[in-house]
Design a protein around this motif. Sequence first.
Motif, short mmCIF file in Angstrom:
data_model
loop_
_atom_site.label_atom_id
_atom_site.label_comp_id
_atom_site.label_asym_id
_atom_site.label_seq_id
_atom_site.Cartn_x
_atom_site.Cartn_y
_atom_site.Cartn_z
N LYS A 308 0.95 -1.04 -0.04
CA LYS A 308 0.05 0.01 0.06
C LYS A 308 0.86 1.20 0.05
O LYS A 308 0.46 2.21 -0.68
N THR A 309 2.02 1.18 0.77
CA THR A 309 2.74 2.37 0.80
C THR A 309 3.91 2.45 0.06
O THR A 309 4.56 3.76 -0.25
N GLY A 310 4.31 1.48 -0.84
CA GLY A 310 5.43 1.39 -1.55
C GLY A 310 6.92 1.33 -0.81
O GLY A 310 7.61 2.28 -1.24
N TYR A 325 10.78 0.46 4.95
CA TYR A 325 10.43 1.86 5.86
C TYR A 325 9.85 2.57 4.67
O TYR A 325 10.17 2.48 3.44
N VAL A 326 8.92 3.55 5.14
CA VAL A 326 8.55 4.52 4.30
C VAL A 326 8.38 5.71 4.94
O VAL A 326 7.82 5.69 6.17
N ASN A 327 9.02 7.01 4.71
CA ASN A 327 8.97 8.13 5.49
C ASN A 327 9.70 7.84 7.06
O ASN A 327 10.50 7.25 7.12
N THR A 328 8.73 7.99 7.98
CA THR A 328 9.27 7.82 9.25
C THR A 328 8.69 6.37 9.80
O THR A 328 8.94 6.13 10.98
C1 NAG Z 1 5.62 9.99 2.73
O1 NAG Z 1 5.74 11.24 2.51
C2 NAG Z 1 5.51 12.06 1.32
C3 NAG Z 1 6.03 13.41 1.22
O2 NAG Z 1 5.61 13.99 2.46
C4 NAG Z 1 4.11 11.90 1.14
O3 NAG Z 1 3.59 12.40 -0.05
C5 NAG Z 1 3.64 10.33 1.20
O4 NAG Z 1 2.12 10.27 1.05
C6 NAG Z 1 4.21 9.73 2.44
N1 NAG Z 1 3.79 8.25 2.33
C7 NAG Z 1 3.27 7.50 3.31
C8 NAG Z 1 2.97 6.04 3.04
O5 NAG Z 1 3.22 7.96 4.50
#
Ligand code: NAG
Length: 381
Positions: A308-310, A325-328
């Motif tokens: 879902k989050t890639g 991991y994705v973002n934090t």
């Molecule tokens: C990660 O951060 C990006 C940029 O802030 C945002 O567009 C994206 O939706 C975020 N992805 C997730 C899965 O939270």
Amino acid sequence: MALLKLLMCSVFVSLTLTSFSPARAAQMPPPVKAAYWPSWFSESFPPSAINTALFTHVYFAFLMPSNRSFTFDLPESTAAQLSQFTTSLRRKTPPVKTLFSIGGGGSDSALFARIASDAKSRQIFIDSSIKTARKFGFDGLDLDWEFPKDTTEMKYFADLITQWRKTIDREAKLTSRPPLLLSAAVYYASEFLINGERRSFPAAEISKSLDWINVMCFDYHGSWDTTATGAHAALFDPHTNLSSYYGLRSWISAGVPRNKMVMGIPLYGKSWTLKDPYVHGVGAPAVGVGPGDDGILTYVQVKEFNQKTGATVVYDIRTVSAYSYVNTSWVGYDDIKSTTTKVEFARANGLRGYFFWALSYDSVDWEISTQASNAWVDDQY
Ligand SMILES: *[C@@H]1O[C@H](CO)[C@@H](O)[C@H](O)[C@H]1NC(C)=O
Ligand SMILES: *[C@@H]1O[C@H](CO)[C@@H](O)[C@H](O)[C@H]1NC(C)=O
Ligand SMILES: *[C@@H]1O[C@H](CO)[C@@H](O)[C@H](O)[C@H]1NC(C)=O
């Protein structure tokens, strides 16, 4: 240190280093490929859904004795569940052996201490456990007492399993039936320090009285430490003793035969929230738990999360684990590759097998369980 070399070589250099001669192999008991079935998910995951081709033993989790009578005074709903469990698994091809597990994480540890402290109460509990197993057609029993808390309780634990084994053997003789299996789920290491007190599991009694132990090689890290990410079931950890390698080695050093040790593999991951999204290795600074229920995600949920989050998926060869991991958001878990390595590790080191917590956490197509079963090659039987 010979032991250390043996274990390291077998996984990293050559699996044939510790392979067994045919003469020895002939005496090897068949492998254990086990899994616990959490009975509280029976609606969404009934016993009929279990693919028995992938397992040799399935554990019903959990039962608790009454804290007044010390017997299994089961409500009708539980009795019905037990019947359904053994009946539907008996009908399956191939068949699996069934055990019920007594206790579980978070169960009343003090109750086990009370029961085990006295020969008479031990006997009441033991007799009831055997009666319950026979009544519902189980092949065995498992004790998941988490955990005997000091030297005195370790002695109680020893007394309990010794008396249990005697009673099981006597019952088998009297009724001319195969003896019930008796196993126990134990801490990842044979001894540990808590509040300055050293606690050692009774290795001699375990070796004598139990068919095997399910060594819980997981939960090394979790929501109790939110300052850093962690591989919660690391096979190796160069910096601490929190690893399956350390734990299994401690059991071997304590004298428990390798073929009585079944290695636990988690079908779930642990998550953290990274302090800095650009610092994301194992052990990276964290500020709290991440996605999931108190930072816990089943393997199915990890897969969903990744898709879902890639999320970026990384295999960490140092700890033999995967993380994404994705973002934090950060999740550490066991994937196909780490599970395969662990199963090969267990087999190459002469362990009896592996077990999963828990059955219903695998993907719908049994990805991990299938891979694990295939990785334990039965060429010696
Ligand atoms: C990660 O951060 C990006 C940029 O802030 C945002 O567009 C994206 O939706 C975020 N992805 C997730 C899965 O939270
Ligand atoms: C026994 O269990 C009951 C119900 O769970 C609980 O209310 C009670 O406090 C327990 N008694 C003891 C002595 O632990
Ligand atoms: C690991 O355990 C050994 C004993 O088995 C001990 O000597 C050592 O200090 C421990 N190391 C750490 C980092 O806790």
